[in-house]
Motif scaffolding. Structure first.
Motif, PDB file in Angstrom:
ATOM      1  N   TRP A  67     117.077  48.590 -13.965  1.00  0.00           N
ATOM      2  CA  TRP A  67     116.966  47.502 -14.937  1.00  0.00           C
ATOM      3  C   TRP A  67     117.171  46.170 -14.229  1.00  0.00           C
ATOM      4  CZ3 TRP A  67     120.366  51.552 -15.067  1.00  0.00           C
ATOM      5  CH2 TRP A  67     121.663  51.299 -14.641  1.00  0.00           C
ATOM      6  N   ALA A  68     116.476  45.128 -14.727  1.00  0.00           N
ATOM      7  CA  ALA A  68     116.597  43.786 -14.167  1.00  0.00           C
ATOM      8  C   ALA A  68     116.326  42.768 -15.275  1.00  0.00           C
ATOM      9  CB  ALA A  68     115.627  43.581 -13.000  1.00  0.00           C
ATOM     10  N   PRO A  69     117.348  42.468 -16.095  1.00  0.00           N
ATOM     11  CA  PRO A  69     117.163  41.475 -17.151  1.00  0.00           C
ATOM     12  C   PRO A  69     117.347  40.059 -16.621  1.00  0.00           C
ATOM     13  CG  PRO A  69     119.357  42.397 -17.295  1.00  0.00           C
ATOM     14  CD  PRO A  69     118.662  43.128 -16.155  1.00  0.00           C
ATOM     15  N   HIS A  70     116.804  39.102 -17.351  1.00  0.00           N
ATOM     16  CA  HIS A  70     117.019  37.683 -17.059  1.00  0.00           C
ATOM     17  C   HIS A  70     116.960  36.916 -18.365  1.00  0.00           C
ATOM     18  CE1 HIS A  70     115.714  33.524 -15.971  1.00  0.00           C
ATOM     19  NE2 HIS A  70     116.698  33.674 -15.118  1.00  0.00           N
ATOM     20  N   VAL A  71     117.922  35.992 -18.550  1.00  0.00           N
ATOM     21  CA  VAL A  71     117.994  35.184 -19.763  1.00  0.00           C
ATOM     22  C   VAL A  71     118.264  33.743 -19.357  1.00  0.00           C
ATOM     23  CG1 VAL A  71     119.152  34.823 -21.981  1.00  0.00           C
ATOM     24  CG2 VAL A  71     118.932  37.146 -21.060  1.00  0.00           C
ATOM     25  N   THR A  72     117.587  32.792 -19.993  1.00  0.00           N
ATOM     26  CA  THR A  72     117.816  31.376 -19.720  1.00  0.00           C
ATOM     27  C   THR A  72     117.623  30.583 -21.008  1.00  0.00           C
ATOM     28  OG1 THR A  72     117.231  29.539 -18.238  1.00  0.00           O
ATOM     29  CG2 THR A  72     115.424  30.854 -19.118  1.00  0.00           C
ATOM     30  N   THR A  73     118.081  29.334 -21.009  1.00  0.00           N
ATOM     31  CA  THR A  73     117.871  28.503 -22.199  1.00  0.00           C
ATOM     32  C   THR A  73     116.408  28.094 -22.285  1.00  0.00           C
ATOM     33  OG1 THR A  73     118.466  26.491 -20.992  1.00  0.00           O
ATOM     34  CG2 THR A  73     120.237  27.641 -22.165  1.00  0.00           C
ATOM     35  N   ALA A  74     115.895  28.034 -23.501  1.00  0.00           N
ATOM     36  CA  ALA A  74     114.500  27.642 -23.726  1.00  0.00           C
ATOM     37  C   ALA A  74     114.406  26.302 -24.441  1.00  0.00           C
ATOM     38  CB  ALA A  74     113.769  28.723 -24.522  1.00  0.00           C
ATOM     39  N   THR A  75     115.243  26.093 -25.467  1.00  0.00           N
ATOM     40  CA  THR A  75     115.224  24.843 -26.217  1.00  0.00           C
ATOM     41  C   THR A  75     116.664  24.391 -26.462  1.00  0.00           C
ATOM     42  OG1 THR A  75     113.221  25.551 -27.371  1.00  0.00           O
ATOM     43  CG2 THR A  75     114.403  23.670 -28.292  1.00  0.00           C
ATOM     44  N   ILE A 108     123.414  21.629 -28.933  1.00  0.00           N
ATOM     45  CA  ILE A 108     123.116  22.957 -29.462  1.00  0.00           C
ATOM     46  C   ILE A 108     122.068  23.646 -28.589  1.00  0.00           C
ATOM     47  CG2 ILE A 108     121.371  22.039 -31.062  1.00  0.00           C
ATOM     48  CD1 ILE A 108     122.250  24.230 -33.050  1.00  0.00           C
ATOM     49  N   ILE A 109     122.267  24.935 -28.366  1.00  0.00           N
ATOM     50  CA  ILE A 109     121.252  25.776 -27.725  1.00  0.00           C
ATOM     51  C   ILE A 109     120.452  26.427 -28.847  1.00  0.00           C
ATOM     52  CG2 ILE A 109     120.789  27.727 -26.199  1.00  0.00           C
ATOM     53  CD1 ILE A 109     123.498  27.244 -24.890  1.00  0.00           C
ATOM     54  N   HIS A 110     119.217  25.991 -29.030  1.00  0.00           N
ATOM     55  CA  HIS A 110     118.404  26.512 -30.134  1.00  0.00           C
ATOM     56  C   HIS A 110     117.799  27.877 -29.811  1.00  0.00           C
ATOM     57  CE1 HIS A 110     118.501  23.511 -33.232  1.00  0.00           C
ATOM     58  NE2 HIS A 110     118.148  22.531 -32.411  1.00  0.00           N
ATOM     59  N   ARG A 111     117.242  28.009 -28.600  1.00  0.00           N
ATOM     60  CA  ARG A 111     116.515  29.244 -28.269  1.00  0.00           C
ATOM     61  C   ARG A 111     116.823  29.673 -26.850  1.00  0.00           C
ATOM     62  NH1 ARG A 111     113.027  25.829 -30.967  1.00  0.00           N
ATOM     63  NH2 ARG A 111     112.084  26.633 -32.894  1.00  0.00           N
ATOM     64  N   LEU A 112     116.753  30.978 -26.631  1.00  0.00           N
ATOM     65  CA  LEU A 112     116.869  31.566 -25.302  1.00  0.00           C
ATOM     66  C   LEU A 112     115.555  32.258 -24.958  1.00  0.00           C
ATOM     67  CD1 LEU A 112     120.373  33.297 -25.627  1.00  0.00           C
ATOM     68  CD2 LEU A 112     119.877  31.097 -24.528  1.00  0.00           C
ATOM     69  N   ALA A 113     115.156  32.164 -23.703  1.00  0.00           N
ATOM     70  CA  ALA A 113     113.998  32.905 -23.205  1.00  0.00           C
ATOM     71  C   ALA A 113     114.505  34.080 -22.378  1.00  0.00           C
ATOM     72  CB  ALA A 113     113.108  31.999 -22.358  1.00  0.00           C
ATOM     73  N   TYR A 114     113.828  35.220 -22.478  1.00  0.00           N
ATOM     74  CA  TYR A 114     114.270  36.411 -21.741  1.00  0.00           C
ATOM     75  C   TYR A 114     113.084  37.100 -21.078  1.00  0.00           C
ATOM     76  CZ  TYR A 114     112.580  38.966 -25.850  1.00  0.00           C
ATOM     77  OH  TYR A 114     111.790  39.475 -26.862  1.00  0.00           O
ATOM     78  N   HIS A 115     113.394  37.771 -19.980  1.00  0.00           N
ATOM     79  CA  HIS A 115     112.425  38.616 -19.267  1.00  0.00           C
ATOM     80  C   HIS A 115     113.210  39.828 -18.782  1.00  0.00           C
ATOM     81  CE1 HIS A 115     108.681  39.020 -16.661  1.00  0.00           C
ATOM     82  NE2 HIS A 115     109.437  40.064 -16.367  1.00  0.00           N
ATOM     83  N   VAL A 116     112.890  40.986 -19.319  1.00  0.00           N
ATOM     84  CA  VAL A 116     113.638  42.210 -19.028  1.00  0.00           C
ATOM     85  C   VAL A 116     112.683  43.245 -18.449  1.00  0.00           C
ATOM     86  CG1 VAL A 116     115.136  44.003 -19.973  1.00  0.00           C
ATOM     87  CG2 VAL A 116     115.181  41.701 -20.956  1.00  0.00           C
ATOM     88  N   THR A 117     112.958  43.700 -17.228  1.00  0.00           N
ATOM     89  CA  THR A 117     112.169  44.753 -16.588  1.00  0.00           C
ATOM     90  C   THR A 117     113.001  46.023 -16.548  1.00  0.00           C
ATOM     91  OG1 THR A 117     110.996  43.139 -15.219  1.00  0.00           O
ATOM     92  CG2 THR A 117     110.905  45.446 -14.523  1.00  0.00           C
TER      93      THR A 117
END
Length: 201
Positions: free
Chosen positions: A118-126, A178-187
């Motif tokens: 597994w290799a997840p990644h999460v970052t702020t989007a908005t 405020i952090i409105h949205r998160l972007a994710y990419h999960v392999t």
């Protein structure tokens, strides 16, 4: 822990992973480094009463991407707010597509995904800061798979690393940030597993 369940968008791909021929290691018959040799692949023969083709050994790479609504707001102009958020992208359609592609039938049961890698990644989007930004900040400090689920599948085999979503540690500072949205990419790399539907109580 804050559970997130609203998405601005979700995407998936799933492709079969071919296995290279594994070389048999040297067999050491004594000492602390005893190696019994290569271990044969285990293939499950479906129980006759289930009548379901079961691709137990086929590995798949499942990729999940998207944007999830977060809406975590800061509470101080002089200190960070730390929160752990949890979300589970909707991956069932990908597993159903893979099973259908191979001709496997679920028989009314649920497909789950047992992980090997597994290799997840999460970052702020908005992000947004209303009015004056007083020492404002935001970010994602860390991310990881949610604790794996353990369940016995429809063939009586205990599955111990079933995918159960993603955890991310988010931080935000300033009372109107405020952090409105998160972007994710999960392999993910793993196997399809078939499970009986829990009874409704």
């Amino acid at each position: 822990m804050i559970d997130l369940d609203a998405y601005a968008g979700q995407n998936w791909t799933i492709v079969p992973v071919s296995r290279p021929t594994r070389l048999r290691p040297p067999v050491i018959t004594a000492g602390p480094h005893h190696v019994p040799g290569d271990v044969a692949e285990v293939d499950l023969t479906p129980a006759a009463e289930l009548d379901v083709p079961y691709p137990s050994n086929q590995l798949w790479q499942l990729t999940l991407t998207g944007v999830v609504f977060c809406d975590v707001q800061g509470t101080s102009q002089s200190a960070w707010r730390y929160e752990t958020v949890s979300f589970t992208p909707h991956f069932t359609p990908a597993l159903e597509w893979a099973a259908s592609w191979m001709g496997a039938r679920s028989g009314g049961r649920n497909w789950l995904f047992e992980l090997e890698q597994w290799a997840p990644h999460v970052t702020t989007a908005t992000n947004f800061n209303r009015n004056v930004a007083n020492n404002s900040g935001h970010g994602v400090d860390a991310w990881r798979p949610a604790p794996f689920r353990t369940e016995t599948d429809a063939f009586g085999v205990q599955r111990q690393q079933l995918f159960a979503g993603v955890h991310a540690d988010v931080v935000v500072r300033d009372t109107d940030a405020i952090i409105h949205r998160l972007a994710y990419h999960v392999t993910l790399v793993g196997r399809l597993t078939l499970h009986d539907v829990p009874p409704i109580t």
